[in-house]
Design an enzyme around this catalytic site. Sequence first.
Site, mmCIF file in Angstrom:
data_model
loop_
_atom_site.group_PDB
_atom_site.id
_atom_site.type_symbol
_atom_site.label_atom_id
_atom_site.label_comp_id
_atom_site.label_asym_id
_atom_site.label_seq_id
_atom_site.Cartn_x
_atom_site.Cartn_y
_atom_site.Cartn_z
ATOM 1 C CE LYS A 78 -3.954 2.015 2.551
ATOM 2 N NZ LYS A 78 -4.828 1.925 3.736
ATOM 3 C CB SER A 158 -8.173 4.004 2.761
ATOM 4 O OG SER A 158 -7.375 3.295 3.683
ATOM 5 C CB SER A 182 -8.773 1.216 5.576
ATOM 6 O OG SER A 182 -9.423 2.440 5.415
HETATM 7 N N1 GLN Z 1 -13.308 4.849 5.989
HETATM 8 C C1 GLN Z 1 -12.742 5.283 7.239
HETATM 9 C C2 GLN Z 1 -12.297 6.705 7.130
HETATM 10 O O1 GLN Z 1 -12.507 7.278 6.120
HETATM 11 C C3 GLN Z 1 -11.654 4.376 7.662
HETATM 12 C C4 GLN Z 1 -10.402 4.622 6.931
HETATM 13 C C5 GLN Z 1 -9.290 3.722 7.391
HETATM 14 O O2 GLN Z 1 -9.499 2.722 8.070
HETATM 15 N N2 GLN Z 1 -8.086 4.141 7.057
HETATM 16 O O3 GLN Z 1 -11.755 7.254 8.015
#
Ligand code: GLN
Length: 494
Positions: A78, A158, A182
């Site tokens: 990532k 994400s 995410s």
């Molecule tokens: N979707 C969540 C956010 O926007 C979680 C993102 C994540 O786990 N990095 O914060």
Amino acid sequence: MSDLNTMTIAQARDALRAGETTSAELTDACLNAIEAAGELGAFVHNTPDVARAQAANADARIAQGDAPSLCGIPLGIKDLFCTKGVPSQAASRILEGFKPEYESTVSGQLFDRGAVMLGKLNMDEFAMGSSNETSVYGNAVNPWRAGNSDAALTPGGSSGGSASAVAADLCLGATGTDTGGSIRQPAAFTGIVGIKPTYGRCSRWGVVAFASSLDQAGPMTKTVRDAAIMLEGMCGHDAKDSTSADLAVPDFEAALTGDIRGKVIGIPKEYRMDGMPAEIAKLWEDGTAMLRDAGAEIRDISLPHTKYALPAYYVIAPAEASSNLARYDGVRFGHRASLAQGDGITEMYEKTRAEGFGAEVQRRVMVGTYVLSAGFYDAYYNRARRVRALIKQDFDTVFAAGVDAILTPATPSAAFELGRKVDDPVEMYLNDVFTVTVNLAGLPGISVPTGFDEKGLPLGLQLIGRPWEEADLLNTAYALETAAGFVAKPQKWW
Ligand code: GLN
């Protein structure tokens, strides 16, 4: 063999050890698959030269009989992980051109164990998002499609690039990070496995910070066995991260017996949300029945503060983000705006940050700054911290009463169409309704593909475990995976 890239990590490891293939061949198969999959937008920086050199080293190690589990296994990383000499942008314009001088502990550990890096994977900017649509590179695309429709679906976020790449067999496994869901939400949207370990299991050193008290790295893989193998390679104590736990790392793969007889599985009533789609309710019931049939005891439980989790998360995460992102000032990293005659340092900061951060990141910085401001600190941030403690207490109570793991849906729906929620941040935030509690409480959680919606899209269930008991959690997930028998792959259209 032409389809080496479709192997699991376990299959490839065994084939490499048996001399049936080489890491060079495996790596080439993945590089070819990546080349042909540009439409998925999963890989954003390809590193074929690094990959081939690492593969050659791995083959030499294997030839000498030194073959740790990940030796020669091609992975995607990532873009949130700093990788030495390789662009590491957190999918943000503000980190344009940034090539770290150092390697994140997690990626460094993987490479020490012989893993091969194919490239960097797409994601939401600074890991803020649930659809991979806030990325400066443009969105990644889900390899799955609904029925006969050719509408492009989100792979989730994400870690959307990681999910898309693993589901489409562009790599054997990928790293992800999970601050509010995410790893688990994109895994559920693409029919793969994703585990967020206990907070402190994986070092955060060299992982671009979003919300430091919630961020955790974890693997995204094709199977639970692969998750066990890859997690073992990623975690362990690191003196460079003061929140990293000084605990021995168990042999996670050895824990996969599939025997869950007598385990107590909690079903939390608060997760039965109003308006839950019938197919999600059915998936959850089916999963419950599978665990019961495998010999587990099913127990109804209550986690009374669940409904406050999402609001608490969307105070705490932006608060920490606003502080973490203060370092992007146009001086130390990446992008700097061009300045007009007479501009001073304040204009330089303002213009750089206005140009460098996308809309969602700016929204979070503003919310975070607001909830931490002197006049509102108690009303928002401190209250959210108290709610967080209550949420953790809910879990402590059920674990103390003998519950071994908790079963919930992973997401409130299957993958949705790209573009459908971009203009409605609250609707987007609702994606995390089942996952954020786990980060707030610092617990391990895993998403396992267990079924399909009516249009044939994959759906996942989430298992939440006791702190530090990933081995047990993985074994329960293994039993669920075995019972569900999910083996489908997306139809190739890219
Ligand atoms: N979707 C969540 C956010 O926007 C979680 C993102 C994540 O786990 N990095 O914060």
